[in-house]
Design an enzyme around this catalytic site. Structure first.
Site, PDB file in Angstrom:
ATOM      1  NE  ARG A 155      -3.933  -0.013   1.878  1.00 25.67           N
ATOM      2  CZ  ARG A 155      -4.953  -0.061   1.023  1.00 25.67           C
ATOM      3  NH1 ARG A 155      -5.189  -1.182   0.358  1.00 25.67           N
ATOM      4  NH2 ARG A 155      -5.740   0.970   0.841  1.00 25.67           N
ATOM      5  CB  CYS A 209     -24.010 -13.366  -8.384  1.00 28.80           C
ATOM      6  SG  CYS A 209     -22.252 -13.689  -8.665  1.00 28.80           S
ATOM      7  CB  CYS A 230     -21.170  -7.593  -8.981  1.00 27.05           C
ATOM      8  SG  CYS A 230     -19.838  -8.225  -7.932  1.00 27.05           S
ATOM      9  CG  ASP A 231     -16.866  -3.206  -5.900  1.00 29.96           C
ATOM     10  OD1 ASP A 231     -16.690  -2.279  -6.702  1.00 29.96           O
ATOM     11  OD2 ASP A 231     -16.127  -3.414  -4.932  1.00 29.96           O
ATOM     12  CB  CYS A 287     -16.732 -14.632  -4.201  1.00 32.52           C
ATOM     13  SG  CYS A 287     -16.832 -13.214  -5.318  1.00 32.52           S
TER      14      CYS A 287
END
Length: 368
Positions: A134, A258, A273-274, A327
């Site tokens: 990061r 989903c 969806c993101d 997912c």
């Protein structure tokens, strides 16, 4: 209608950090338009007015990016102004934001505290693990600035939780990361495994073996604290235990299928969806379409049904009832012709190893 939950990207894919594993940078690179810029306040007003008009019961406005604070504090002050102006039905309204924490200061903290925002702050453990991936635009770590801003949040009693992306480097330091969070009194944690790029030629940031090690180590540390009366909320473990009690998971990734929700880009375009804010999955425009019209779009059914396919290795698995395949984004694969299909979860072996190791203890906590 029904309650309406929105996930809004007010700064599109724009960001003031350059996190090496960023999944949304990868998504944006696959679109014709990589960034839609900053959402205009005129569009924000349309969104708020339309949502409060069409929703029943309650509605929620969640903001993420990119980096949503790049839209500026005045943008969110307008949000509150519009919510007060158009809430004729006296709906319950919930506001939240997921941020990298880099731009936060006392003014942001005072605003979030006053307006009851739930804030998710991205923090990948201690300085060593966080700064590994990061980094800012100058290729320097962002840990020190974010920890300073978290201290400001503590002073203003802002409600926040910690979101951590698991990579090979962080997984290897699982115990150090967990102890760091405890020492800083971070009691609400969410760990997300790094997502592989749509470009299959790019190396993953997290291997299945590293992830299984991480899950087992994290569970041992969490379980020891739990049994001694020290409770740390870890989202995945909470969900698994509640599922064992017979409750549905609140985390869509654990449903195995989903379910459409409203993802709004900065230009008002809507996606299911993101993880799939891609040109081929655009299903409407919030400025031009009603929510009821958007829900009639045939692409929604197509998107949802694609996730219903389970790999044949899943159907006979003893852990299917608790794993459910995971997912869709972690099951997306490409064949030799470059065509996408839904296959076995990339972390299948990780979850098998984890459930073999921990499930009996989770069952005992659940009262089974």
């Amino acid at each position: 209608m029904e309650p309406i939950n929105l996930l809004i990207k007010p700064a599109s894919s724009l960001c003031n950090l350059r996190c090496k594993y960023c999944f949304y940078f990868d998504v944006a690179a696959c679109r014709e338009t990589k960034s839609y810029g900053i959402m205009k306040t005129e569009l924000l007003e349309i969104i708020v007015k339309k949502t409060l008009s069409e929703a029943d019961g309650y509605c929620s406005f969640a903001f993420q990016g990119g980096e949503p604070t790049l839209a500026g504090l005045d943008f969110y002050k307008k949000l509150i102004e519009f919510q007060k102006k158009y809430n004729y039905k006296n709906l319950n309204i919930y506001n939240s934001i997921q941020t990298n924490g880099y731009l936060l200061n006392e003014e942001w903290a005072a605003f979030f505290a006053k307006n009851n925002f739930l804030v998710g702050i991205s923090l990948d453990g201690n300085k060593n693990t966080h700064d590994f991936h990061r980094i800012n635009t100058e290729n320097k770590g962002s840990f020190t600035e974010i920890m300073k801003n978290i201290e400001i949040f503590n002073n203003y009693n802002v409600e926040y939780n910690i979101l951590t992306v698991v990579t090979d480097e962080l997984a290897a330091a699982a115990e150090d990361v967990y102890n760091f969070f405890k020492e800083n009194n971070f009691r609400y944690l969410q760990f997300i495994p790094s997502i592989n790029s749509f470009d299959s030629d790019k190396a993953p940031f997290l291997s299945p073996s590293s992830y299984s090690f991480f899950l087992k180590k994290l569970f041992d540390l969490w379980y020891e604290d739990f049994m001694s009366g020290t409770y740390i909320s870890i989202r995945d473990f909470n969900n698994y235990i509640n599922m064992l009690k017979g409750y549905p998971p609140e985390n869509c990734a654990m449903k195995g299928r989903c379910e459409f929700y409203y993802l709004l880009e900065a230009d008002g375009s809507v996606y299911p969806c993101d993880f799939y804010v891609l040109d081929e999955w655009k299903i409407g425009s919030i400025a031009e379409n009603s929510y009821s019209d958007i829900k009639k779009n045939s692409k929604i059914k197509e998107f949802e049904q694609m996730s219903h396919t389970l790999d044949k290795k899943c159907t006979g698995c003893e852990f299917l009832y608790i794993c459910r395949g995971g997912c869709r984004r972690y099951r997306e694969q490409k064949n030799s012709f470059g065509k996408s299909f839904i296959g076995l979860n990339y972390f299948c072996d990780s979850y098998k190893e984890f459930f073999s190791y921990s499930l009996e203890r989770m069952k005992a906590i659940a009262g089974m």
